[in-house]
Design a protein around this motif. Structure first.
Motif, PDB file in Angstrom:
ATOM      1  N   THR A  44      31.617  16.062 -44.284  1.00  0.00           N
ATOM      2  CA  THR A  44      31.709  16.606 -45.632  1.00  0.00           C
ATOM      3  C   THR A  44      30.310  16.713 -46.217  1.00  0.00           C
ATOM      4  O   THR A  44      29.331  16.225 -45.625  1.00  0.00           O
ATOM      5  N   GLY A  45      30.199  17.354 -47.372  1.00  0.00           N
ATOM      6  CA  GLY A  45      28.898  17.479 -47.999  1.00  0.00           C
ATOM      7  C   GLY A  45      28.980  18.060 -49.395  1.00  0.00           C
ATOM      8  O   GLY A  45      30.057  18.427 -49.879  1.00  0.00           O
ATOM      9  N   VAL A  46      27.804  18.136 -50.039  1.00  0.00           N
ATOM     10  CA  VAL A  46      27.687  18.563 -51.429  1.00  0.00           C
ATOM     11  C   VAL A  46      26.496  19.507 -51.560  1.00  0.00           C
ATOM     12  O   VAL A  46      25.455  19.305 -50.922  1.00  0.00           O
ATOM     13  N   THR A  47      26.652  20.521 -52.380  1.00  0.00           N
ATOM     14  CA  THR A  47      25.580  21.447 -52.729  1.00  0.00           C
ATOM     15  C   THR A  47      25.433  21.480 -54.247  1.00  0.00           C
ATOM     16  O   THR A  47      26.433  21.598 -54.963  1.00  0.00           O
ATOM     17  N   VAL A  48      24.199  21.383 -54.735  1.00  0.00           N
ATOM     18  CA  VAL A  48      23.923  21.412 -56.167  1.00  0.00           C
ATOM     19  C   VAL A  48      22.998  22.581 -56.478  1.00  0.00           C
ATOM     20  O   VAL A  48      21.940  22.725 -55.853  1.00  0.00           O
ATOM     21  N   ILE A  49      23.398  23.422 -57.417  1.00  0.00           N
ATOM     22  CA  ILE A  49      22.545  24.499 -57.919  1.00  0.00           C
ATOM     23  C   ILE A  49      21.917  23.994 -59.205  1.00  0.00           C
ATOM     24  O   ILE A  49      22.626  23.676 -60.171  1.00  0.00           O
ATOM     25  N   LEU A  50      20.595  23.876 -59.221  1.00  0.00           N
ATOM     26  CA  LEU A  50      19.876  23.216 -60.321  1.00  0.00           C
ATOM     27  C   LEU A  50      18.925  24.184 -61.006  1.00  0.00           C
ATOM     28  O   LEU A  50      17.876  24.528 -60.455  1.00  0.00           O
ATOM     29  N   PRO A  51      19.243  24.632 -62.224  1.00  0.00           N
ATOM     30  CA  PRO A  51      18.291  25.450 -62.978  1.00  0.00           C
ATOM     31  C   PRO A  51      17.128  24.587 -63.484  1.00  0.00           C
ATOM     32  O   PRO A  51      17.313  23.412 -63.817  1.00  0.00           O
ATOM     33  N   GLN A  52      15.950  25.187 -63.557  1.00  0.00           N
ATOM     34  CA  GLN A  52      14.811  24.458 -64.114  1.00  0.00           C
ATOM     35  C   GLN A  52      15.017  24.164 -65.594  1.00  0.00           C
ATOM     36  O   GLN A  52      14.591  23.114 -66.096  1.00  0.00           O
ATOM     37  N   ASP A  53      15.661  25.084 -66.290  1.00  0.00           N
ATOM     38  CA  ASP A  53      16.026  24.903 -67.689  1.00  0.00           C
ATOM     39  C   ASP A  53      17.536  25.138 -67.815  1.00  0.00           C
ATOM     40  O   ASP A  53      18.142  25.757 -66.949  1.00  0.00           O
ATOM     41  N   ARG A  54      18.116  24.656 -68.895  1.00  0.00           N
ATOM     42  CA  ARG A  54      19.544  24.875 -69.096  1.00  0.00           C
ATOM     43  C   ARG A  54      19.854  26.374 -69.014  1.00  0.00           C
ATOM     44  O   ARG A  54      19.098  27.201 -69.518  1.00  0.00           O
ATOM     45  N   ALA A  55      20.956  26.714 -68.376  1.00  0.00           N
ATOM     46  CA  ALA A  55      21.271  28.115 -68.097  1.00  0.00           C
ATOM     47  C   ALA A  55      22.663  28.464 -68.592  1.00  0.00           C
ATOM     48  O   ALA A  55      23.601  27.658 -68.488  1.00  0.00           O
ATOM     49  N   VAL A  56      22.809  29.676 -69.122  1.00  0.00           N
ATOM     50  CA  VAL A  56      24.129  30.195 -69.480  1.00  0.00           C
ATOM     51  C   VAL A  56      24.991  30.244 -68.227  1.00  0.00           C
ATOM     52  O   VAL A  56      24.526  30.621 -67.140  1.00  0.00           O
ATOM     53  N   CYS A  57      26.259  29.855 -68.365  1.00  0.00           N
ATOM     54  CA  CYS A  57      27.143  29.772 -67.207  1.00  0.00           C
ATOM     55  C   CYS A  57      28.543  30.203 -67.598  1.00  0.00           C
ATOM     56  O   CYS A  57      28.989  29.987 -68.735  1.00  0.00           O
ATOM     57  N   ALA A  58      29.243  30.807 -66.656  1.00  0.00           N
ATOM     58  CA  ALA A  58      30.649  31.176 -66.824  1.00  0.00           C
ATOM     59  C   ALA A  58      31.351  30.960 -65.492  1.00  0.00           C
ATOM     60  O   ALA A  58      30.710  30.709 -64.463  1.00  0.00           O
ATOM     61  N   VAL A  59      32.675  31.055 -65.513  1.00  0.00           N
ATOM     62  CA  VAL A  59      33.440  30.823 -64.298  1.00  0.00           C
ATOM     63  C   VAL A  59      34.649  31.740 -64.258  1.00  0.00           C
ATOM     64  O   VAL A  59      35.194  32.109 -65.305  1.00  0.00           O
ATOM     65  N   ASP A  60      35.039  32.138 -63.057  1.00  0.00           N
ATOM     66  CA  ASP A  60      36.267  32.901 -62.853  1.00  0.00           C
ATOM     67  C   ASP A  60      37.052  32.232 -61.733  1.00  0.00           C
ATOM     68  O   ASP A  60      36.524  32.031 -60.634  1.00  0.00           O
ATOM     69  N   VAL A  61      38.290  31.869 -62.000  1.00  0.00           N
ATOM     70  CA  VAL A  61      39.140  31.158 -61.048  1.00  0.00           C
ATOM     71  C   VAL A  61      40.252  32.094 -60.609  1.00  0.00           C
ATOM     72  O   VAL A  61      41.036  32.568 -61.439  1.00  0.00           O
ATOM     73  N   ARG A  62      40.342  32.371 -59.309  1.00  0.00           N
ATOM     74  CA  ARG A  62      41.354  33.290 -58.789  1.00  0.00           C
ATOM     75  C   ARG A  62      42.355  32.621 -57.858  1.00  0.00           C
ATOM     76  O   ARG A  62      43.474  33.089 -57.707  1.00  0.00           O
ATOM     77  N   GLY A  63      41.942  31.562 -57.180  1.00  0.00           N
ATOM     78  CA  GLY A  63      42.839  30.911 -56.245  1.00  0.00           C
ATOM     79  C   GLY A  63      43.970  30.192 -56.959  1.00  0.00           C
ATOM     80  O   GLY A  63      43.838  29.767 -58.113  1.00  0.00           O
ATOM     81  N   GLY A  64      45.083  30.019 -56.259  1.00  0.00           N
ATOM     82  CA  GLY A  64      46.252  29.405 -56.867  1.00  0.00           C
ATOM     83  C   GLY A  64      46.242  27.893 -56.857  1.00  0.00           C
ATOM     84  O   GLY A  64      47.115  27.271 -57.467  1.00  0.00           O
ATOM     85  N   ALA A  65      45.257  27.263 -56.186  1.00  0.00           N
ATOM     86  CA  ALA A  65      45.225  25.806 -56.093  1.00  0.00           C
ATOM     87  C   ALA A  65      43.797  25.297 -56.278  1.00  0.00           C
ATOM     88  O   ALA A  65      43.226  24.674 -55.396  1.00  0.00           O
TER      89      ALA A  65
END
Length: 341
Positions: free
Chosen positions: A34-55
């Motif tokens: 298993t593992g983890v990936t982190v996306i790290l902005p240098q400064d706070r960043a505007v963010c949004a999300v779209d969820v399409r999967g059923g689970a």
């Protein structure tokens, strides 16, 4: 890397970190698979999300709605581990908070880092999951964010370490594009799909029409065929625990509502690269980030449409790169794309 017919070309690394202001860190546990990936902005960043999967399995996604208080995030986490993997964001929050990063309301009170996360199901891949009351994910999250930088590994790495793409080894993929007029779009994805990333009867990626150069083999699109109700190397009917989780990003300044539209359009990249996708037992999630390193041009709607189209194409390329770069786990004989003939 060559240019596309529209004059755009991948960035110097062909990774999401070609978007100015972003770093990526990863950590894995080979024993657990298993593992983890982190996306790290240098400064706070505007963010949004779209969820399409059923689970889906997510954290802090409600906070990203445009009508809510928080307009920016401190990091985005993609993790294996199913529900246990959500704890990876705890490690990232602790690391950020210790460095004074986060949303602050009152002087003298520790800031609150905003770290949305999404997880995939890699629990049935043969790794040692007998962790009792000490799952590894908080520590993996802290280790991943501490390693954030411009370069990172693709394939069997990070959140894609334990993943399967249909019946082939899945993994972590990324790609970027720089438009002729200078703005940058990038994508990163952990591919643990129920559907197949290749067309039936061969090894041609569904994403082949969007390939630039030979970034995932250069086979072309001649082998593409999609018979109805026939999905080739998709997982079997009993394999109902899957997820493809991703993040797209741009350096163009966007509002939360515009970032939401970017995430919505980017989901089409999964549809172009995986068949089928967004099933009742998939947990597909796409985040969108804006590092706002350059202003949005006056033709805002047209610019947003272009960004969304580029994000979808770039995400499709990232999906194919995930499987193309995947290798077996140590000591395993799990089938990989490179084994196909």
């Amino acid at each position: 890397m060559e240019r596309s017919e529209g004059g755009a070309s991948p960035g110097a690394r062909n990774l999401i970190t070609d978007v100015p202001g972003l770093g990526v860190g990863q950590a894995e546990d080979a024993r657990v698979r298993t593992g983890v990936t982190v996306i790290l902005p240098q400064d706070r960043a505007v963010c949004a999300v779209d969820v399409r999967g059923g689970a889906p399995g997510t954290r802090e996604t409600d906070a990203l709605a445009p009508e809510n208080l928080v307009e920016a995030v401190d990091a985005v986490v993609l993790s294996g581990g199913s529900v246990y993997g959500l704890a990876s964001a705890d490690g990232v929050v602790a690391w950020l908070g210790a460095r004074g990063r986060g949303y602050g309301l009152v002087a003298g009170i520790p800031p609150s880092p905003v770290v949305p996360a999404a997880i995939l199901f890699d629990m049935a891949n043969g790794g040692d999951k007998a962790w009792g009351e000490a799952p590894p994910y908080r520590a993996l999250g802290a280790a991943a964010v501490a390693r954030a930088g411009a370069d990172f590994q693709l394939g069997t790495a990070g959140a894609g370490y334990g993943a399967m793409a249909g019946s082939l080894k899945g993994g972590l993929g990324s790609a970027s594009i720089v438009a002729a007029d200078g703005f940058t779009v990038g994508a990163i994805v952990a591919v643990n799909s129920w559907g197949s990333v290749v067309a039936p009867g061969g090894r041609t990626f569904w994403a082949a029409p969007y390939e630039i150069g030979e970034e995932f083999g250069g086979l072309g699109a001649a082998g593409l065929r999609g018979p109805a109700d026939h999905w080739g190397l998709a997982k079997g009917q009993a394999s109902t625990r899957n997820t493809t989780i991703a993040c797209v990003a741009t350096d163009v300044a966007l509002t939360p509502a515009q970032a939401k539209r970017l995430a919505v359009m980017a989901q089409d990249g999964l549809s172009r690269a995986i068949r089928p996708i967004h099933a009742p037992f998939d947990g597909d999630v796409v985040f969108a980030l804006s590092t706002a390193r350059q202003p949005c041009p006056e033709a805002k709607d047209l610019t947003l449409a272009r960004l969304g189209a580029l994000a979808a194409d770039t995400l499709a390329r990232a999906v194919a790169r995930a499987a193309y770069e995947a290798r077996p786990w140590p000591g395993s004989d799990v089938p990989c794309w490179r084994d196909l003939t």
